[in-house]
Design a protein around this motif. Structure first.
Motif, PDB file in Angstrom:
ATOM      1  N   GLN A 361       1.972  -7.069  -8.831  1.00 47.02           N
ATOM      2  CA  GLN A 361       2.943  -8.090  -8.429  1.00 47.02           C
ATOM      3  C   GLN A 361       4.342  -7.485  -8.400  1.00 47.02           C
ATOM      4  OE1 GLN A 361       2.342 -11.236  -7.614  1.00 47.02           O
ATOM      5  NE2 GLN A 361       0.338 -11.742  -8.429  1.00 47.02           N
ATOM      6  N   LEU A 362       4.556  -6.458  -9.224  1.00 49.21           N
ATOM      7  CA  LEU A 362       5.874  -5.836  -9.280  1.00 49.21           C
ATOM      8  C   LEU A 362       6.017  -4.696  -8.276  1.00 49.21           C
ATOM      9  CD1 LEU A 362       6.434  -5.802 -13.135  1.00 49.21           C
ATOM     10  CD2 LEU A 362       7.293  -7.430 -11.459  1.00 49.21           C
ATOM     11  N   THR A 363       4.958  -4.421  -7.534  1.00 52.38           N
ATOM     12  CA  THR A 363       5.034  -3.404  -6.481  1.00 52.38           C
ATOM     13  C   THR A 363       4.536  -4.047  -5.192  1.00 52.38           C
ATOM     14  OG1 THR A 363       2.897  -2.650  -7.275  1.00 52.38           O
ATOM     15  CG2 THR A 363       4.764  -1.307  -7.883  1.00 52.38           C
ATOM     16  N   PRO A 364       5.347  -4.939  -4.622  1.00 53.34           N
ATOM     17  CA  PRO A 364       4.870  -5.734  -3.487  1.00 53.34           C
ATOM     18  C   PRO A 364       4.375  -4.905  -2.299  1.00 53.34           C
ATOM     19  CG  PRO A 364       7.226  -6.043  -3.872  1.00 53.34           C
ATOM     20  CD  PRO A 364       6.710  -5.275  -5.017  1.00 53.34           C
ATOM     21  N   LYS A 365       4.815  -3.639  -2.204  1.00 54.30           N
ATOM     22  CA  LYS A 365       4.333  -2.827  -1.089  1.00 54.30           C
ATOM     23  C   LYS A 365       2.817  -2.701  -1.110  1.00 54.30           C
ATOM     24  CE  LYS A 365       8.184   0.189  -0.002  1.00 54.30           C
ATOM     25  NZ  LYS A 365       8.720   1.531  -0.104  1.00 54.30           N
ATOM     26  N   ARG A 368       1.277  -5.979   0.061  1.00 53.95           N
ATOM     27  CA  ARG A 368       1.443  -6.150   1.500  1.00 53.95           C
ATOM     28  C   ARG A 368       0.455  -5.241   2.244  1.00 53.95           C
ATOM     29  NH1 ARG A 368       7.070  -4.651   4.272  1.00 53.95           N
ATOM     30  NH2 ARG A 368       6.264  -2.593   3.767  1.00 53.95           N
ATOM     31  N   ASP A 527       9.504  11.121 -20.225  1.00 54.23           N
ATOM     32  CA  ASP A 527      10.034  11.848 -19.075  1.00 54.23           C
ATOM     33  C   ASP A 527       9.506  13.277 -19.027  1.00 54.23           C
ATOM     34  OD1 ASP A 527      11.376   9.691 -18.169  1.00 54.23           O
ATOM     35  OD2 ASP A 527      13.373  10.345 -18.770  1.00 54.23           O
ATOM     36  N   LEU A 553       2.665   4.927  -9.952  1.00 56.91           N
ATOM     37  CA  LEU A 553       3.588   4.923  -8.819  1.00 56.91           C
ATOM     38  C   LEU A 553       5.026   4.798  -9.296  1.00 56.91           C
ATOM     39  CD1 LEU A 553       3.583   4.495  -5.580  1.00 56.91           C
ATOM     40  CD2 LEU A 553       3.970   2.133  -6.155  1.00 56.91           C
ATOM     41  N   LYS A 554       5.253   3.807 -10.143  1.00 56.25           N
ATOM     42  CA  LYS A 554       6.611   3.570 -10.641  1.00 56.25           C
ATOM     43  C   LYS A 554       7.098   4.737 -11.481  1.00 56.25           C
ATOM     44  CE  LYS A 554       7.751  -1.048 -10.334  1.00 56.25           C
ATOM     45  NZ  LYS A 554       8.918  -1.784 -10.706  1.00 56.25           N
ATOM     46  N   ARG A 558      10.378   7.974 -10.195  1.00 53.99           N
ATOM     47  CA  ARG A 558      11.657   8.330 -10.803  1.00 53.99           C
ATOM     48  C   ARG A 558      11.871   9.829 -10.883  1.00 53.99           C
ATOM     49  NH1 ARG A 558      12.718   7.565 -15.589  1.00 53.99           N
ATOM     50  NH2 ARG A 558      10.672   7.187 -16.491  1.00 53.99           N
ATOM     51  N   GLU A 569      -0.792   1.990   0.772  1.00 49.43           N
ATOM     52  CA  GLU A 569       0.348   2.122   1.688  1.00 49.43           C
ATOM     53  C   GLU A 569       0.096   3.209   2.718  1.00 49.43           C
ATOM     54  OE1 GLU A 569       4.357   2.623  -0.068  1.00 49.43           O
ATOM     55  OE2 GLU A 569       3.313   2.170  -1.927  1.00 49.43           O
TER      56      GLU A 569
ATOM     57  N   ARG B 114      13.928   1.615  -5.950  1.00 52.97           N
ATOM     58  CA  ARG B 114      13.274   1.925  -7.228  1.00 52.97           C
ATOM     59  C   ARG B 114      12.901   0.672  -8.002  1.00 52.97           C
ATOM     60  NH1 ARG B 114      17.092   5.997 -10.008  1.00 52.97           N
ATOM     61  NH2 ARG B 114      16.345   4.977 -11.903  1.00 52.97           N
ATOM     62  N   GLN B 116      11.178  -1.996  -7.110  1.00 60.39           N
ATOM     63  CA  GLN B 116      10.389  -2.520  -5.984  1.00 60.39           C
ATOM     64  C   GLN B 116      10.183  -4.019  -6.041  1.00 60.39           C
ATOM     65  OE1 GLN B 116       6.215  -1.845  -4.497  1.00 60.39           O
ATOM     66  NE2 GLN B 116       6.920   0.261  -4.461  1.00 60.39           N
ATOM     67  N   GLU B 117      10.151  -4.570  -7.277  1.00 54.83           N
ATOM     68  CA  GLU B 117       9.878  -6.011  -7.369  1.00 54.83           C
ATOM     69  C   GLU B 117      10.951  -6.868  -6.724  1.00 54.83           C
ATOM     70  OE1 GLU B 117      10.036  -3.730  -9.845  1.00 54.83           O
ATOM     71  OE2 GLU B 117      10.417  -4.686 -11.774  1.00 54.83           O
ATOM     72  N   ILE B 122      11.420  -3.610   1.702  1.00 51.76           N
ATOM     73  CA  ILE B 122      10.114  -4.188   2.006  1.00 51.76           C
ATOM     74  C   ILE B 122      10.320  -5.469   2.801  1.00 51.76           C
ATOM     75  CG2 ILE B 122       7.959  -5.025   1.025  1.00 51.76           C
ATOM     76  CD1 ILE B 122       8.663  -3.490  -1.511  1.00 51.76           C
ATOM     77  N   TYR B 123      11.195  -6.319   2.264  1.00 51.78           N
ATOM     78  CA  TYR B 123      11.483  -7.563   2.971  1.00 51.78           C
ATOM     79  C   TYR B 123      12.828  -7.414   3.673  1.00 51.78           C
ATOM     80  CZ  TYR B 123       8.000  -8.829  -0.442  1.00 51.78           C
ATOM     81  OH  TYR B 123       6.884  -8.844  -1.220  1.00 51.78           O
ATOM     82  N   GLU B 228      10.675 -11.668  -9.717  1.00 54.26           N
ATOM     83  CA  GLU B 228       9.898 -11.221  -8.557  1.00 54.26           C
ATOM     84  C   GLU B 228      10.460 -11.812  -7.279  1.00 54.26           C
ATOM     85  OE1 GLU B 228       5.866 -11.668 -10.840  1.00 54.26           O
ATOM     86  OE2 GLU B 228       5.641 -12.159  -8.714  1.00 54.26           O
TER      87      GLU B 228
END
Ligand SMILES: Cc1cc2nc3c(=O)[nH]c(=O)nc-3n(C[C@H](O)[C@H](O)[C@H](O)COP(=O)(O)OP(=O)(O)OC[C@H]3O[C@@H](n4cnc5c(N)ncnc54)[C@H](O)[C@@H]3O)c2cc1C
Ligand code: SF4
Lengths: 577, 336
Positions: A361-365, A368, A527, A553-554, A558, A569, B114, B116-117, B122-123, B228
């Protein structure tokens, strides 16, 4: 009837040592079995007589305990070292006993009854002193003795300079471990000298060395030799550790030889300071009863599973760490009363059910991309958590809160079953692990989107272009090591571009450093892990890093010098409409 | 006393330091990476809190440095030091000798992708504060199409452990309110919301700006973080947030969402910084000697810092630092 026994006082240290170690092992065995939960105990007895597990037992007892096949595969020199000592020793004992029974009258004296039993106890160990053997046996015994000594020579070299045998870091030992190692190293050279020269002092030294070795055995890492056999049997019975110090876990604790192979493997070891957080040390702390340290390490661990993957003994350290966490009641006050009012908007149908999960949900790409892929493939699907959903339960499980996790698991199960689906597609490997292991979704196929996309491409439903971007694929821990999903993502990527290799791949892939598993790694430490993992992926200069986990991904995004994308994607950008 | 002082970065800090050094009789040399002087301020339309045109300020500063030796489109590629001072090589292969170096390389904007949410990249209708500032300057942005509902998200890339920036970016709260007023000026009928954690109106006249925002412009300030963003069928943005004053979750459809991106350390100077032996602090900005008396000096003698390269700063902060660094350099040269 002759009750005379064949004897010399120097056998006494050995007899004493042997009696001690045997008693200790038998008591230990009874203790472990008694500590098993009732169901596990039943499983264990059953597994011993089930042909399939019985065969696996025999195979692994020989393969792992004597031939050390797993070490051979990883490092042949170390493999030889271990099998030379273990197998050589085993053969000496076996041949010794065969001789005992072939040479019926010992030294021409008929020894029988109790006396015979007593003599049998030590005779094969010191047979050269008591008897002259036949040439074939003499050759075999010398051969295996030399084999052991060659193994010990490698061990000495490894101790002096571990890099020669390809090991960067070794476990640091205390006094007892060093002392018993010295005893082990000298047993066989003493025996050789004693056999060849018959100097009485060496027979004594040999026997005393055995005494030292056997008396110290239970208190040092060498206890792994007898324990590993029991551990193999328990493992094949399909038991999981329920307490970090008892029963099955106890057998594992004593089976860990502290070989330290996991030290180099652990992603935390990029920082030397953190190599003390690796599983080898965790097992040591448990064994020494250092609960605080064990707890700290259990909480620091990222649960990436690499130590389990490289462990030659297959110690399930991640599971034991989880049971260690469960042993401590964390102050988490969670209120799950909202679960009662949630209902699903999904209609009853057998369409594919897509569950994105909170991380996705926090990486909408990714979401989609998945929607586009499913639409392009002409799949009919329902989106279970499009407007928010319930957590899969993993964070609660990771903090050892099984009951809280169970509440969420039950609600999700109810929602999924209500939908009537036969296929559940997930985008997050963390969810995937929990759905696979903790959910009972009979009749519903659970797939991660890598597997699902692979299927869509192979069946021709999804048509994709191949471009000439060089991709490197990162195996997320919870998809790769946990479930062996290595090929599907790679095959998908080969269909849409060029796949290049990372330095460490598949089982050996390095955790991204973002893992939910660790409670107390600092950002700086994470890191360092991420940078190390990115460097490893950049080994062949790929144009893009591809992964299949929203968290990886997240984390990579960085630190990466090149673009980081989810596999969905990448596929989305290559769809042919 | 015509000693050369090398100033890397020709933003507000670099220009003001050069002006002062020149007045003190030293010879400042500015090396600027981009094609013009002015730094970020040259990209802004009007400045808070008084809505003063940024152009006006920048032009005054440019006028002051018109006699200063300046290299545009140039970077320092190498720097050595010996007993005679610093020897820099520039990207055009010229060499410069200087007695002291001032690092004034400023900041970079947090890359909104960075986070992304929040859906940037994206939009379509998610934009950054920097892009909105450009809209005010040029009057054009394809995303801004007579919007009816606009939202501002504070602290994007700041005060956020998840992106590893725990510091406050200092100026974005005030900028958000300034921009909220400005967008209301352009679209008086639009509803404007800002989503903040807490409002940091730290300077003179800033709190007045906050009151004005609410009284004169009817901007609705909501305390709570947006968690979100998604897009609905019509391409409108659906945001989820929590109103922490009412203790209620909230869902809202917007036409445009503006992300108040934080300042981050400008990394293009890292290699030179390393050669000079200047470390970074825990926020990733340059480490100065201390926070009170040594804010312009570094662990290395003769290497000075000024402006937003050491921490997020407003323009008055930056000008103040630039003037103070000039004094420090002057004393350093005279006591040598
Ligand atoms: C959206 C936004 C709105 C703002 N609005 C206001 C406002 O209304 N009022 C206010 O007081 N403040 C405002 N600020 C703050 C203001 O922009 C800063 O205080 C100011 O820009 C800091 O100046 P500086 O010279 O330190 O850095 P910068 O402006 O970043 O200038 C640095 C200069 O150095 C150059 N440079 C960078 N790296 C190199 C290199 N390696 N070699 C050579 N040159 C290099 C750059 O090209 C640039 O010209 C705002 C900030 C933001 C983000
Ligand atoms: S100034 Fe305001 S918006 Fe910017 S980081 Fe600080 S609190 Fe957040």
């Amino acid at each position: 009837m002759n009750s005379q026994i064949i004897f010399h006082p120097f056998v006494l240290p050995f007899v004493l040592g042997m009696a001690f170690v045997l008693t200790y092992c038998v008591v230990g065995l009874i203790r472990v079995i008694a500590q098993l939960p009732k169901d596990d105990r039943k499983k264990f007895w059953r597994s011993l007589v089930t042909p399939k597990t019985a065969w696996a037992n025999i195979r692994d007892l020989f393969g792992d305990c004597l031939f050390h096949v797993k070490i051979w595969k990883r490092n042949p020199v170390l493999g030889y070292m271990h099998s030379a000592i273990a197998f050589g020793w085993f053969m000496i004992i076996v041949i010794g006993h065969i001789m005992l029974f072939t040479l019926k009258p010992l030294q021409g004296v008929e020894v029988e009854g109790m006396a015979r039993t007593f003599t049998n106890f030590y005779y094969p160990i010191f047979y050269k002193f008591f008897a002259t053997e036949t040439p074939v046996f003499a050759f075999l015994m010398d051969f295996f003795l030399l084999m052991i000594i060659s193994g010990i020579l490698i061990a000495v070299v490894k101790k002096i300079h571990s890099k020669i045998v390809g090991v960067k870091r070794v476990t640091k030992f205390g006094f007892a471990d060093n002392m018993i190692r010295f005893a082990l190293w000298t047993i066989f050279p003493f025996r050789l000298i004693a056999e060849k020269t018959n100097i009485m002092a060496f027979w004594w030294l040999y026997s005393i060395d055995l005494l030292i070795f056997m008396c110290m055995l239970p208190f040092t890492r060498y206890m792994h030799i007898p324990t590993e056999a029991l551990f193999i049997l328990l493992r094949h019975a399909g038991i999981k550790p329920s307490d970090p110090r008892k029963g099955y876990a106890l057998a594992q604790i004593y089976s860990c030889p502290s070989c330290g192979l996991c030290i180099d493997a652990c992603p935390m070891s990029v920082n030397d300071k953190n190599s003390g957080n690796t599983s080898a040390y965790f097992m040591k702390k448990l064994r020494n009863g250092d609960k605080e340290e064990a707890q700290r390490i259990a909480e620091t661990c990222m649960q990436c599973g690499k130590c389990v993957e490289v462990c030659p003994v297959s110690i399930e350290s991640c599971d034991i760490k989880m049971s260690q966490r469960a042993a401590v009641p964390y102050e988490i006050h969670s209120d799950h009363s909202y679960l009662d009012v949630i209902s699903t908007e999904a209609e009853k149908s057998s369409k594919v059910l897509y569950f994105a999960g909170c991380m996705t949900q926090l990486t909408p790409k990714i979401m989609r991309a998945m929607k586009k892929i499913m639409t392009a493939a002409g799949e009919e699907y329902q989106f279970l958590d499009e407007n928010g959903g319930i957590c899969c339960g993993r964070p609660m499980l990771l903090s050892g809160k099984t009951a809280e996790a169970q509440a969420m698991i039950e609600k999700n199960t109810e929602l999924i079953k209500q939908s009537g689906t036969t296929k559940l597609v997930l985008s997050c490997p963390i969810c995937y692990k929990v759905f696979k292991e903790e959910y009972h979704l009979e009749g519903i196929e659970i797939q991660h989107h890598t597997q699902y996309i692979d299927e869509l491409v192979k069946s021709g439903k999804l048509k994709v272009n191949k471009n000439d971007v060089n991709y490197v694929y990162h195996d997320p821990c919870e998809l790769g090591r946990a479930f062996g999903v290595y090929d599907e993502p790679r095959e998908v990527l080969e269909n849409v571009g060029n796949l290049c290799k990372a330095k460490s791949e598949k089982e050996l892939s390095i955790c991204c450093g973002g893992s939910l598993g660790s409670f107390n790694l600092t950002q700086k430490e994470r890191d360092e892990i991420t940078e190390n993992s990115v460097n490893d992926l950049m080994f062949n200069n790929p144009d893009e890093i591809v992964t299949a986990c929203p968290l990886c991904l997240k984390t990579f995004a960085r630190k990466s010098p090149v673009k980081v994308k989810d596999i969905a994607e990448v596929v989305e950008s290559q769809i042919i409409n | 006393m015509k000693e050369n002082i090398l100033i890397i970065g020709g933003g507000a800090a670099g220009m003001e330091a050069a002006t002062q050094l020149q007045k003190m009789g030293l010879t400042p040399i500015i090396v600027e990476k981009s094609e013009q002087l002015g730094g970020h301020v040259a990209q802004w339309d009007r400045l808070f809190p008084a809505f003063h045109p940024a152009k006006d300020v920048v032009e005054k500063m440019l006028n002051q440095v018109k006699d200063v030796k300046t290299y545009l489109n140039t970077e320092v590629t190498d720097i050595q030091r010996d007993d005679n001072g610093f020897h820099a090589t520039l990207s055009n292969n010229e060499k410069i000798d200087a007695k002291a170096v001032i690092l004034a390389t400023g900041f970079d904007i947090f890359k909104a992708e960075r986070k992304q949410e929040y859906g940037y990249g994206i939009y379509n209708n998610v934009m950054t504060s920097v892009e909105l500032e450009k809209f005010f300057r040029t009057g054009h942005d394809a995303r801004i199409n007579n919007p009816k509902k606009i939202g501002f998200v504070h602290c994007v890339g700041a005060r956020d452990v998840k992106v590893c920036n725990t510091y406050c970016s200092k100026v974005c709260c005030t900028t958000a309110l300034k921009q909220a007023c400005e967008i209301k000026e352009v679209f008086p009928d639009a509803e404007v919301y800002t989503f903040y954690m807490d409002l940091r109106m730290f300077g003179p006249g800033y709190e007045d700006l906050y009151l004005k925002t609410q009284k004169d412009f009817d901007v609705k300030c909501v305390r709570g973080r947006v968690c979100e963003v998604s897009e609905d069928m019509d391409g409108k943005l659906v945001i989820k947030a929590e109103d922490t004053l009412f203790g209620k979750p909230l869902k809202m459809t917007l036409d445009v969402l503006v992300l108040m991106c934080a300042m981050e350390k400008n990394k293009s100077i890292d290699a030179i910084q390393q050669k000079l032996g200047v470390a970074n602090n825990t926020d990733g900005f340059m480490q100065n000697q201390d926070m009170y008396l040594g804010m312009n000096t570094t662990a290395q003698d003769g290497v000075f810092v000024a402006g937003a390269c050491t921490a997020p700063k407003s323009l008055p902060d930056t000008i103040g630092e630039a003037r103070s660094v000039a004094t420090q350099v002057f004393n350093y040269i005279n006591n040598k």
